[in-house]
Motif scaffolding. Structure first.
Motif, PDB file in Angstrom:
ATOM      1  N   GLN A  80       2.269  -3.911  37.546  1.00  0.00           N
ATOM      2  CA  GLN A  80       0.977  -4.441  37.993  1.00  0.00           C
ATOM      3  C   GLN A  80       0.306  -3.443  38.926  1.00  0.00           C
ATOM      4  OE1 GLN A  80      -0.199  -7.349  36.796  1.00  0.00           O
ATOM      5  NE2 GLN A  80       1.724  -7.813  35.748  1.00  0.00           N
ATOM      6  N   LEU A  81      -0.969  -3.195  38.678  1.00  0.00           N
ATOM      7  CA  LEU A  81      -1.806  -2.439  39.600  1.00  0.00           C
ATOM      8  C   LEU A  81      -3.096  -3.252  39.681  1.00  0.00           C
ATOM      9  CD1 LEU A  81      -2.513   1.394  39.520  1.00  0.00           C
ATOM     10  CD2 LEU A  81      -4.152  -0.281  40.317  1.00  0.00           C
ATOM     11  N   MET A  82      -3.250  -3.976  40.776  1.00  0.00           N
ATOM     12  CA  MET A  82      -4.371  -4.904  40.925  1.00  0.00           C
ATOM     13  C   MET A  82      -5.131  -4.573  42.215  1.00  0.00           C
ATOM     14  SD  MET A  82      -4.358  -7.161  38.442  1.00  0.00           S
ATOM     15  CE  MET A  82      -3.259  -7.560  37.078  1.00  0.00           C
ATOM     16  N   GLN A  88     -12.772  -2.411  44.340  1.00  0.00           N
ATOM     17  CA  GLN A  88     -12.782  -1.707  43.061  1.00  0.00           C
ATOM     18  C   GLN A  88     -13.871  -0.643  43.082  1.00  0.00           C
ATOM     19  OE1 GLN A  88     -13.029  -4.786  40.028  1.00  0.00           O
ATOM     20  NE2 GLN A  88     -11.071  -5.667  40.645  1.00  0.00           N
ATOM     21  N   GLY A  89     -13.627   0.446  42.347  1.00  0.00           N
ATOM     22  CA  GLY A  89     -14.605   1.528  42.279  1.00  0.00           C
ATOM     23  C   GLY A  89     -14.610   2.456  43.477  1.00  0.00           C
ATOM     24  N   ARG A  90     -13.546   2.419  44.269  1.00  0.00           N
ATOM     25  CA  ARG A  90     -13.471   3.272  45.477  1.00  0.00           C
ATOM     26  C   ARG A  90     -12.324   4.280  45.406  1.00  0.00           C
ATOM     27  NH1 ARG A  90     -14.159  -0.725  50.682  1.00  0.00           N
ATOM     28  NH2 ARG A  90     -15.940  -1.942  49.937  1.00  0.00           N
ATOM     29  N   SER A  91     -11.824   4.563  44.206  1.00  0.00           N
ATOM     30  CA  SER A  91     -10.725   5.524  43.974  1.00  0.00           C
ATOM     31  C   SER A  91      -9.370   5.024  44.476  1.00  0.00           C
ATOM     32  CB  SER A  91     -11.024   6.901  44.582  1.00  0.00           C
ATOM     33  OG  SER A  91     -12.187   7.430  43.984  1.00  0.00           O
ATOM     34  N   LEU A  92      -9.284   3.751  44.851  1.00  0.00           N
ATOM     35  CA  LEU A  92      -7.998   3.218  45.292  1.00  0.00           C
ATOM     36  C   LEU A  92      -7.005   3.176  44.124  1.00  0.00           C
ATOM     37  CD1 LEU A  92      -6.260   2.054  47.531  1.00  0.00           C
ATOM     38  CD2 LEU A  92      -7.400  -0.159  47.185  1.00  0.00           C
ATOM     39  N   GLY A  93      -7.474   2.852  42.943  1.00  0.00           N
ATOM     40  CA  GLY A  93      -6.596   2.858  41.770  1.00  0.00           C
ATOM     41  C   GLY A  93      -5.993   4.228  41.534  1.00  0.00           C
ATOM     42  N   LEU A  96      -3.253   4.752  44.021  1.00  0.00           N
ATOM     43  CA  LEU A  96      -2.056   3.983  43.679  1.00  0.00           C
ATOM     44  C   LEU A  96      -1.333   4.602  42.487  1.00  0.00           C
ATOM     45  CD1 LEU A  96      -3.577   0.452  44.192  1.00  0.00           C
ATOM     46  CD2 LEU A  96      -1.726   1.454  45.546  1.00  0.00           C
ATOM     47  N   LEU A  97      -2.067   5.152  41.555  1.00  0.00           N
ATOM     48  CA  LEU A  97      -1.449   5.808  40.410  1.00  0.00           C
ATOM     49  C   LEU A  97      -0.747   7.094  40.850  1.00  0.00           C
ATOM     50  CD1 LEU A  97      -0.968   5.470  37.418  1.00  0.00           C
ATOM     51  CD2 LEU A  97      -3.127   6.652  36.992  1.00  0.00           C
ATOM     52  N   ALA A  98      -1.360   7.836  41.755  1.00  0.00           N
ATOM     53  CA  ALA A  98      -0.712   9.045  42.293  1.00  0.00           C
ATOM     54  C   ALA A  98       0.579   8.671  43.033  1.00  0.00           C
ATOM     55  CB  ALA A  98      -1.663   9.798  43.223  1.00  0.00           C
ATOM     56  N   PHE A  99       0.530   7.579  43.793  1.00  0.00           N
ATOM     57  CA  PHE A  99       1.722   7.072  44.487  1.00  0.00           C
ATOM     58  C   PHE A  99       2.806   6.706  43.465  1.00  0.00           C
ATOM     59  CE2 PHE A  99       4.133   3.534  46.355  1.00  0.00           C
ATOM     60  CZ  PHE A  99       4.512   4.073  47.574  1.00  0.00           C
ATOM     61  N   THR A 100       2.404   6.049  42.364  1.00  0.00           N
ATOM     62  CA  THR A 100       3.352   5.688  41.304  1.00  0.00           C
ATOM     63  C   THR A 100       4.011   6.937  40.735  1.00  0.00           C
ATOM     64  OG1 THR A 100       2.058   3.730  40.732  1.00  0.00           O
ATOM     65  CG2 THR A 100       3.570   4.548  39.049  1.00  0.00           C
ATOM     66  N   TRP A 122      -9.456   3.466  31.530  1.00  0.00           N
ATOM     67  CA  TRP A 122      -9.143   4.241  32.735  1.00  0.00           C
ATOM     68  C   TRP A 122      -7.761   4.885  32.613  1.00  0.00           C
ATOM     69  CZ3 TRP A 122      -5.550   3.314  36.839  1.00  0.00           C
ATOM     70  CH2 TRP A 122      -5.721   4.152  37.945  1.00  0.00           C
ATOM     71  N   TYR A 123      -6.769   4.126  32.154  1.00  0.00           N
ATOM     72  CA  TYR A 123      -5.432   4.703  31.982  1.00  0.00           C
ATOM     73  C   TYR A 123      -5.461   5.860  30.981  1.00  0.00           C
ATOM     74  CZ  TYR A 123      -3.255   0.996  34.733  1.00  0.00           C
ATOM     75  OH  TYR A 123      -2.883   0.156  35.747  1.00  0.00           O
ATOM     76  N   GLU A 124      -6.238   5.712  29.917  1.00  0.00           N
ATOM     77  CA  GLU A 124      -6.347   6.808  28.944  1.00  0.00           C
ATOM     78  C   GLU A 124      -6.957   8.042  29.603  1.00  0.00           C
ATOM     79  OE1 GLU A 124      -8.385   5.217  25.517  1.00  0.00           O
ATOM     80  OE2 GLU A 124      -6.611   4.061  24.896  1.00  0.00           O
TER      81      GLU A 124
END
Length: 157
Positions: A80-82, A88-93, A96-100, A122-124
């Protein structure tokens, strides 16, 4: 002053707040609507998933939880990445992906609801490659399964 939320492990006393954040983020996709039933299911699921192997993190913005990240490290699985709609839209995702990828530096698996086009596109863009799509036996939604591997470039569209 531009401060960034702090990514840290979730505490057990925050699990209900994590479930509320999860519901708000999930429902922001338009695939579901907030309800007491959904919230109760997520509140039951969070501690069960942690017990079953989740490493659960939150993004803490001055005491407000603004994102959740659930990873099953032994399974190389980003579950989960929520992100709260307000963040949303602030590069937080991306953070979190870099942290993952710090925790899982060579390979990451995830799945995404086919109806959540914003997420899977986005994942693609982030280098994940579609491996398969199949119906989830629990809720019947078509789920897209993605994998990222270090050093592999996604094929051009």
């Amino acid at each position: 002053m531009d401060h960034q939320p702090v990514i840290r492990p979730a505490r057990a006393d925050e699990y209900n707040a994590v479930a509320r954040l999860w519901m708000a983020s999930w429902c922001s996709t338009g695939l579901d609507v907030p309800s007491e039933k959904l919230l109760a299911a997520l509140q039951e699921r969070v501690p069960r998933e942690v017990h079953n192997g989740w490493s659960l993190y939150v993004a803490d913005d001055g005491g407000q939880l603004v994102a959740m990240l659930a990873i099953n490290i032994p399974q190389l699985y980003l579950d989960q990445l929520m992100i709260a709609p307000s963040h949303q839209g602030r590069s937080l995702g991306r953070r979190l992906l870099a942290f993952t990828r710090e925790l899982l530096p060579d390979e990451v698996w995830l799945r995404c609801a086919e109806g959540n086009a914003k997420a899977w596109r986005w994942y693609e863009r982030e280098g994940f490659v579609l491996e398969k799509a199949e119906a989830d036996p629990v809720h019947g939604r078509i789920m897209k399964y993605y994998r990222w591997k270090r050093g592999r470039q996604a094929a051009a569209p």
